[in-house]
Design a protein around this motif. Structure first.
Motif, PDB file in Angstrom:
ATOM      1  N   VAL A 126      -2.076 -73.432  62.941  1.00 48.62           N
ATOM      2  CA  VAL A 126      -2.519 -72.770  61.669  1.00 48.62           C
ATOM      3  C   VAL A 126      -2.785 -73.845  60.868  1.00 48.62           C
ATOM      4  O   VAL A 126      -3.948 -73.497  59.694  1.00 48.62           O
ATOM      5  CB  VAL A 126      -1.613 -71.846  61.173  1.00 48.62           C
ATOM      6  CG1 VAL A 126      -1.499 -71.580  59.717  1.00 48.62           C
ATOM      7  CG2 VAL A 126      -1.529 -70.685  62.023  1.00 48.62           C
ATOM      8  N   VAL A 137       4.089 -75.620  58.730  1.00 52.26           N
ATOM      9  CA  VAL A 137       3.462 -74.772  59.739  1.00 52.26           C
ATOM     10  C   VAL A 137       3.117 -75.305  61.069  1.00 52.26           C
ATOM     11  O   VAL A 137       3.073 -76.555  61.296  1.00 52.26           O
ATOM     12  CB  VAL A 137       2.092 -74.049  58.891  1.00 52.26           C
ATOM     13  CG1 VAL A 137       2.500 -73.303  58.008  1.00 52.26           C
ATOM     14  CG2 VAL A 137       1.098 -75.316  58.759  1.00 52.26           C
ATOM     15  N   CYS A 138       2.537 -74.540  61.960  1.00 57.03           N
ATOM     16  CA  CYS A 138       2.374 -74.946  63.357  1.00 57.03           C
ATOM     17  C   CYS A 138       1.114 -75.679  63.219  1.00 57.03           C
ATOM     18  O   CYS A 138       0.222 -75.501  62.408  1.00 57.03           O
ATOM     19  CB  CYS A 138       2.378 -73.712  64.099  1.00 57.03           C
ATOM     20  SG  CYS A 138       1.106 -72.763  64.052  1.00 57.03           S
ATOM     21  N   VAL A 183       7.632 -72.879  65.110  1.00 53.31           N
ATOM     22  CA  VAL A 183       8.221 -74.515  64.587  1.00 53.31           C
ATOM     23  C   VAL A 183       9.270 -74.349  63.455  1.00 53.31           C
ATOM     24  O   VAL A 183      10.052 -75.195  63.565  1.00 53.31           O
ATOM     25  CB  VAL A 183       6.908 -75.058  64.332  1.00 53.31           C
ATOM     26  CG1 VAL A 183       6.266 -74.420  62.951  1.00 53.31           C
ATOM     27  CG2 VAL A 183       7.159 -76.505  64.059  1.00 53.31           C
ATOM     28  N   ASN A 184       9.485 -73.163  62.570  1.00 57.10           N
ATOM     29  CA  ASN A 184      10.304 -73.351  61.553  1.00 57.10           C
ATOM     30  C   ASN A 184      11.675 -73.334  61.934  1.00 57.10           C
ATOM     31  O   ASN A 184      12.719 -73.908  61.446  1.00 57.10           O
ATOM     32  CB  ASN A 184       9.985 -72.092  60.709  1.00 57.10           C
ATOM     33  CG  ASN A 184       8.857 -71.867  60.312  1.00 57.10           C
ATOM     34  OD1 ASN A 184       7.946 -71.144  61.209  1.00 57.10           O
ATOM     35  ND2 ASN A 184       8.179 -72.555  59.191  1.00 57.10           N
ATOM     36  N   ALA A 198       6.007 -65.567  60.171  1.00 57.65           N
ATOM     37  CA  ALA A 198       5.305 -65.273  58.921  1.00 57.65           C
ATOM     38  C   ALA A 198       5.246 -66.258  57.806  1.00 57.65           C
ATOM     39  O   ALA A 198       5.683 -66.086  56.521  1.00 57.65           O
ATOM     40  CB  ALA A 198       5.727 -63.989  58.401  1.00 57.65           C
ATOM     41  N   LEU A 216      -2.045 -68.205  70.532  1.00 56.77           N
ATOM     42  CA  LEU A 216      -1.107 -67.245  70.070  1.00 56.77           C
ATOM     43  C   LEU A 216      -1.588 -65.858  70.802  1.00 56.77           C
ATOM     44  O   LEU A 216      -2.483 -65.371  70.224  1.00 56.77           O
ATOM     45  CB  LEU A 216      -0.939 -67.225  68.754  1.00 56.77           C
ATOM     46  CG  LEU A 216       0.559 -66.672  68.322  1.00 56.77           C
ATOM     47  CD1 LEU A 216       0.302 -66.780  66.517  1.00 56.77           C
ATOM     48  CD2 LEU A 216       0.740 -65.364  68.705  1.00 56.77           C
TER      49      LEU A 216
HETATM   50  S1  SF4 Z   1       4.758 -71.011  62.889  1.00 60.29           S
HETATM   51 FE1  SF4 Z   1       2.271 -71.061  63.098  1.00 60.29          FE
HETATM   52  S2  SF4 Z   1       1.879 -69.032  63.887  1.00 60.29           S
HETATM   53 FE2  SF4 Z   1       3.753 -68.781  63.203  1.00 60.29          FE
HETATM   54  S3  SF4 Z   1       3.879 -67.892  61.386  1.00 60.29           S
HETATM   55 FE3  SF4 Z   1       3.805 -70.156  60.971  1.00 60.29          FE
HETATM   56  S4  SF4 Z   1       1.736 -70.746  60.774  1.00 60.29           S
HETATM   57 FE4  SF4 Z   1       1.801 -68.814  61.579  1.00 60.29          FE
END
Ligand code: SF4
Length: 686
Positions: A50, A46-47, A183-184, A17, A581
């Motif tokens: 997105v 972010v990935c 990815v976070n 999120a 996704l």
């Molecule tokens: S990693 Fe990508 S899909 Fe997941 S919440 Fe963050 S921006 Fe959205």
């Protein structure tokens, strides 16, 4: 063109999120999307999918008008003609009313899922459901099994703050692939490795992008993680790594656990998992001697008939070593139970009649084809109102799902952003806003923030939000609830107040409220969430679901999986891909370019036995059906394992139907749940 940066929140079905910083161009378009640097979990990252949201937001195929089907079901755009919103909503209301008059209100099934995770736009459909006494929906596709497993031991759906990963000395990513899908997590792992020299262990049936970065990768056969966890605990207890003082104080039955695990030694687990005893012992020793060890529990290994038991077994590990007590120690599965929001207004829970039947969303194929048990011996489903999901591709047993949607007596309305496979089967298709075009509020599974995402763009074409559609239908159907007369922001404001949280006027200006509990609560030092305050090694499965009889109380390997036979020797894992996704993003140019084509990863020895080379076509099959894909040799897994990544559009397959043709809709134990990674198949040259 002037450029401004506006805050938002990623709404997609992903635990992160992410807090977003969106480039807005001239008020109507977006440019690059970045992570918000100031949100301490997102940390500016972010990935890629997105980051390139511009491709999706301004995709030429976005639906922009309400449509009525005039041609064949499934024939796509050409089978539809535009109609006005009023005509569309009138017709939907009339068809739902007719269905209810003919068979009773339960013959209407509002069906939704996680296309957006915003609470207003996702869950508002339940307000209409409860007001009209339509059939309820058991949300089993994603987290029924994992929730059951986590709740059995911990008792509440929360864990240690994900930011503490950066303070760990050992991170175990178990059953997830965050480098591709979240990815976070990798940001915080990188910080721990850089600043503390932390080690990374990945447990996953194949060498994922995350496993490639690990110090140690364990690749058990799918459905055997519970055995691995038990053998690790056996070693911890035998070799002096258990924290017996912690267990005595914080767990329910340490002596019972130890007696139970006495026979679950590494040799036993090696026979089940396909790992070597040395691998198991080596991991157990590493885990046992590292107090600040953090397990990031993924969903993957829960998607199995024994998935709840597997996840429960893994959740027991930090209760044996006492890692929960240390900063950077413990585990996190999901924090979606952290903030207790009062959802009465959004979901119309005050109107819920518990006597209304509940239908299993994973078994939509069986439901639509009239399985009496799935229908609860009630009326057929004769009308579907669908938001935020694409069951023609994402639900298991796609063959049965397709047959159900093909029924000529079934009325289907789909409210969507694109002409998905499900929308193509609809009678009426309504164009939906994206998260950038409507207001909502979001919880995060991976972090501790409650976040507000306001509309930052005008609606594309004639698109309307889910909330607007639900209110428009409620008005026509005569559904009565105060929530139908409120704006999305009004609902959010009132919900915050009802939940004892800052209302919109007092909400943090940046839209991000950090609900992180104090250390003692976050680490369960003031008690786990069972009545006795203890972590439960002895699970009470009967309190979680009705099909508990085959689940043992103590953690174990539960041999109920589809383990194959000489006819179906291979174990299929239908894993997520990096650039899709679920089915979101499987139509954007950069995602398609990166993923290439539907591909089966097959061990090179298995490929050679079939006389196949990389790139050759292979047919994978079981009794549910058969698919052709391109094979690619891949060594990072056991020889029986086959991996197919990504929910591709059905049209990407020769026979026009995707990977869930092969997956089973059997419910997992003890309360249902889709078993996407528990499938045996055979493999032949195409
Ligand atoms: S990693 Fe990508 S899909 Fe997941 S919440 Fe963050 S921006 Fe959205």
């Amino acid at each position: 063109m002037p450029l401004d940066i506006v805050p938002s929140v990623c709404p997609h079905d992903c635990p992160s999120a992410c807090a977003l910083a969106v480039e807005r161009l001239g008020g109507r378009r977006i440019g690059r999307v970045r992570g918000a640097a100031a949100q301490a979990y997102t940390r500016g990252v972010v990935c890629a999918k997105v980051a390139r949201y511009v491709e999706r937001q301004h995709h030429p195929d976005r639906l922009s008008q309400a449509l009525r089907r005039v041609g064949e079901k499934g024939a796509g755009h050409d089978a539809f003609r535009p109609i006005s919103w009023d005509a569309a909503l009138d017709e939907i209301a009339e068809r739902l009313t007719c269905a209810a008059q003919r068979y009773g209100s339960e013959s209407v099934w509002p069906y939704y899922y996680a296309g957006t995770m915003g609470l207003v736009q996702r869950d508002g459909i339940n307000r209409l459901r409860h007001a009209m006494r339509y059939s309820r929906e058991d949300l089993t596709i994603c987290n029924a099994l994992s929730d059951a497993g986590w709740l059995a031991g911990v008792g509440v759906k929360r864990g240690v703050d994900g930011r503490e990963i950066a303070k760990s000395d050992l991170i175990v990513v178990w059953g997830g692939n965050p480098a591709a899908t979240q990815v976070n997590v990798m940001t915080h792992i990188a910080a721990a490795r850089r600043e503390r020299g932390a080690r990374l262990v990945v447990v996953d049936p194949y060498r994922t992008a995350t496993a490639e970065q690990a110090d140690l990768h364990l690749a058990p056969l799918p459905g055997t993680d519970g055995a691995l966890a038990c053998a690790v605990m056996h070693v911890l207890l035998k070799k002096g790594y258990a924290d017996r003082a912690y267990m005595a104080r914080y767990t329910d039955d340490p002596a019972g656990l130890e007696a139970h695990l006495a026979t679950r030694d590494p040799a036993w687990a090696a026979g089940i998992t396909g790992l070597s005893e040395d691998e198991i012992v080596g991991f157990a020793r590493l885990y046992g001697r590292t107090k600040r060890s953090y397990i990031r529990v993924g969903y993957g290994f829960s998607r199995s008939r024994n998935g709840a038991a597997q996840l429960f077994a893994v959740s027991c590990l930090p209760a044996v070593t006492g890692a929960w007590a240390y900063e950077g120690g413990g585990a996190l599965y999901s924090n979606l139970g952290l903030v207790e929001l009062d959802r009465t207004l959004i979901e119309g829970l005050d109107l819920l009649d518990p006597a209304t039947r509940i239908l299993d969303q994973s078994r939509i194929g069986a439901v639509l084809t009239g399985d009496r048990r799935d229908l609860g011996n009630g009326p057929p489903v004769s009308a579907l109102l669908i938001q935020n999901t694409n069951p023609m591709v994402v639900a298991p047993e796609s063959g049965l799902v397709s047959r159900g949607f093909a029924r000529s007596d079934l009325f289907v309305c789909v409210h969507e952003q694109f002409m998905t496979e499900t929308a193509a089967m609809a009678d009426i298709v309504l164009p939906a806003t994206t998260f950038l075009e409507h207001d909502d509020i979001y919880l995060g599974g991976a972090h501790t923030y409650l976040q507000l995402g306001r509309a930052v763009l005008p609606a594309h074409g004639e698109c309307r939000s889910n909330h607007d559609v639900i209110c428009g239908l409620a008005q026509r159907l005569g559904a009565d609830h105060p929530g139908f007369a409120m704006s999305a922001l009004g609902l959010i404001d009132r919900t915050l107040r009802m939940s004892g949280l800052p209302d919109l006027e007092h909400f943090p200006e940046d839209g991000r409220l950090d609900c992180c509990p104090p250390f003692a609560t976050g680490h369960f030092l003031d008690g786990f969430a069972h009545a006795d305050g203890k972590f439960h090694f002895r699970a009470d499965w009967s309190a979680i679901g009705p099909t508990f009889a085959r689940l043992p109380a103590f953690p174990d390997h539960v041999a109920v999986i589809d383990d194959g036979d000489s006819e179906r020797p291979f174990r299929l894992v239908a894993a997520p891909s990096r650039s899709f996704l679920n089915t979101t993003f499987n139509n954007t140019p950069s995602s398609l370019a990166r993923e290439g084509r539907p591909t089966a990863l097959v061990h090179p020895e298995a490929l050679a036995r079939l006389g196949l080379d990389d790139g050759d076509q292979v047919r994978i099959s079981n009794r549910r059906g058969s698919l052709v894909l391109h094979a690619q040799g891949f060594e990072g897994m056991q020889k029986r394992v086959v991996i197919v990544e990504g929910l591709w559009p059905n049209h990407a397959f020769e026979e026009g139907i995707g990977i869930n043709l092969l997956t089973s809709a059997d419910p997992g134990l003890p309360r249902g749940g889709a078993v996407f990674h528990d499938t045996s198949i055979w493999l032949k040259p195409a």
